[in-house]
Write a protein that holds these residues in place. Structure first.
Motif, PDB file in Angstrom:
ATOM      1  N   ASP A 228       0.832  -1.206   0.000  1.00 45.54           N
ATOM      2  CA  ASP A 228       0.000   0.000   0.000  1.00 45.54           C
ATOM      3  C   ASP A 228       0.865   1.253   0.000  1.00 45.54           C
ATOM      4  O   ASP A 228       0.575   2.223  -0.712  1.00 45.54           O
ATOM      5  CB  ASP A 228      -0.918   0.012   1.230  1.00 45.54           C
ATOM      6  N   LEU A 229       1.922   1.227   0.808  1.00 43.11           N
ATOM      7  CA  LEU A 229       2.808   2.386   0.895  1.00 43.11           C
ATOM      8  C   LEU A 229       3.508   2.637  -0.441  1.00 43.11           C
ATOM      9  O   LEU A 229       3.618   3.792  -0.886  1.00 43.11           O
ATOM     10  CB  LEU A 229       3.844   2.157   1.998  1.00 43.11           C
ATOM     11  N   ILE A 230       3.962   1.578  -1.094  1.00 40.72           N
ATOM     12  CA  ILE A 230       4.639   1.710  -2.391  1.00 40.72           C
ATOM     13  C   ILE A 230       3.702   2.345  -3.416  1.00 40.72           C
ATOM     14  O   ILE A 230       4.085   3.269  -4.153  1.00 40.72           O
ATOM     15  CB  ILE A 230       5.124   0.335  -2.884  1.00 40.72           C
ATOM     16  N   ILE A 231       2.464   1.863  -3.478  1.00 40.77           N
ATOM     17  CA  ILE A 231       1.494   2.393  -4.455  1.00 40.77           C
ATOM     18  C   ILE A 231       1.151   3.844  -4.139  1.00 40.77           C
ATOM     19  O   ILE A 231       1.037   4.687  -5.040  1.00 40.77           O
ATOM     20  CB  ILE A 231       0.230   1.513  -4.464  1.00 40.77           C
ATOM     21  N   ALA A 232       0.986   4.160  -2.844  1.00 43.20           N
ATOM     22  CA  ALA A 232       0.650   5.535  -2.451  1.00 43.20           C
ATOM     23  C   ALA A 232       1.765   6.502  -2.836  1.00 43.20           C
ATOM     24  O   ALA A 232       1.500   7.601  -3.342  1.00 43.20           O
ATOM     25  CB  ALA A 232       0.387   5.597  -0.946  1.00 43.20           C
ATOM     26  N   VAL A 233       3.020   6.116  -2.619  1.00 44.85           N
ATOM     27  CA  VAL A 233       4.156   6.971  -2.966  1.00 44.85           C
ATOM     28  C   VAL A 233       4.231   7.169  -4.477  1.00 44.85           C
ATOM     29  O   VAL A 233       4.445   8.290  -4.972  1.00 44.85           O
ATOM     30  CB  VAL A 233       5.478   6.373  -2.435  1.00 44.85           C
ATOM     31  N   ASP A 234       4.024   6.084  -5.239  1.00 43.27           N
ATOM     32  CA  ASP A 234       4.057   6.182  -6.701  1.00 43.27           C
ATOM     33  C   ASP A 234       2.945   7.104  -7.207  1.00 43.27           C
ATOM     34  O   ASP A 234       3.174   7.942  -8.090  1.00 43.27           O
ATOM     35  CB  ASP A 234       3.923   4.794  -7.317  1.00 43.27           C
TER      36      ASP A 234
END
Length: 323
Positions: A228-234
């Motif tokens: 979730d964190l990876i997608i949010a940052v992207d």
């Protein structure tokens, strides 16, 4: 740095990252597909997610990488639009929605374990995955309309919406859609976390099976949070961060490289955190069998220690009786 040198560096970064991402995600997909019927709902979602990540990685290899090296579009404009719908709008809609399934899967597992482990004629997870796939394709179709596309702009070495009202509105829609899905997914993660904390405080006596289940749920929750964190940052990079600094290298990092790096990191997270995925890779890809060890988990280690203490006490008691 000269623009020509930057283009070579950018293309090489995308090339290497795409190849690493394909290696990670393809390995996951092959290993889990080999035991598809035995996979849990969580692993089926991971398998499908890795396949979608592969599509994005391959799309990067066949379009932005070569045209950045060549410094011109080697195919007609339609293929730029097509690549943009796959790597752009489709990725923006599919990744966050599958994250909801991952987080929702954990909610079902910890709050409704009987329903989660029940046998269904038609798997709910596979039905939802099919629905999400069709939905993502459907909402990506408007991007094929003239003036509504998301394309790779060679001058910026970046994925950007076209400078039209239609593209701006679609970009805004997908931005709100991605962040809304991320909010729902993280809400599920918080709910699961609270349940795991509550169970840890109230459980006085835990069986080995219960401890293993708790440990597995914690790891799966951690995996879901990381993805979730990876997608949010992207999503943040491609929608807001690009406006922070106009330099070409920065535009490339947040509007192009971030997208392919996110898919590579997702594959790495799934391999590093998920024991079942690592075991599937070990047995289905490298053809190795797992060595069972009684001290593999803290619970089994404690049980073995208690058994040894009991045996030692019995021996001491027998010695005293004989004397």
């Amino acid at each position: 740095m000269e623009e020509s040198s930057l283009r070579i560096i950018a293309a090489t970064m995308m090339l290497l990252t795409s190849l690493i991402g394909i290696t990670f995600n393809l390995t996951i997909a092959i290993s889990l597909f080999a035991k598809f019927r035995l996979n849990s709902g969580f692993l089926v979602i991971c398998m499908v997610k890795s396949m979608a990540n592969n599509i994005i990685c391959v799309g990067c290899l066949v379009w932005p990488v070569p045209i950045t090296y060549l410094n011109f579009y080697y195919l007609p404009e339609f293929y730029n639009v097509l690549a943009g719908q796959i790597i752009g709008w489709f990725a923006w809609s599919y990744s966050p929605t599958t994250q909801i399934l991952l987080a929702g899967n954990r909610v079902m597992a910890v709050y409704f374990p009987q329903s989660y482990h029940a046998k269904y004629k038609y798997s709910p997870n596979r039905i939802f995955l099919s629905f999400i796939f069709v939905l993502s394709i459907t909402i990506s179709i408007p991007g094929f309309m003239n003036g509504c596309s998301f394309v790779f702009q060679l001058e910026l070495i970046s994925w950007v919406p076209e400078s039209t009202i239609c593209s701006s509105r679609l970009s805004l829609f997908f931005t709100h859609f991605a962040f809304s899905m991320s909010f729902i997914s993280n809400t599920f993660n918080v709910i699961v976390f609270l349940k795991l904390v509550s169970d840890a405080k109230t459980a006085k006596v835990s069986s080995v099976q219960h401890l293993n289940r708790q440990r597995r749920n914690r790891r799966m929750l951690f995996q879901s949070v990381c993805q979730d964190l990876i997608i949010a940052v992207d999503t943040f990079n491609t929608t807001y961060a690009w406006s922070f600094y106009p330099a070409l290298w920065f535009q490339f990092l947040v509007c192009s490289y971030s997208r392919i790096l996110a898919r590579t990191l997702e594959g790495l997270v799934m391999i590093l955190i998920n024991e079942s995925i690592r075991e599937a890779i070990r047995t289905k890809v490298f053809m190795k069998t797992k060595q069972t060890n009684i001290s593999e988990t803290p619970a089994t280690s404690t049980l073995a220690s208690h058994s040894k203490n009991i045996v030692a006490s019995n021996r001491l008691f027998s010695v005293r009786i004989n004397h």
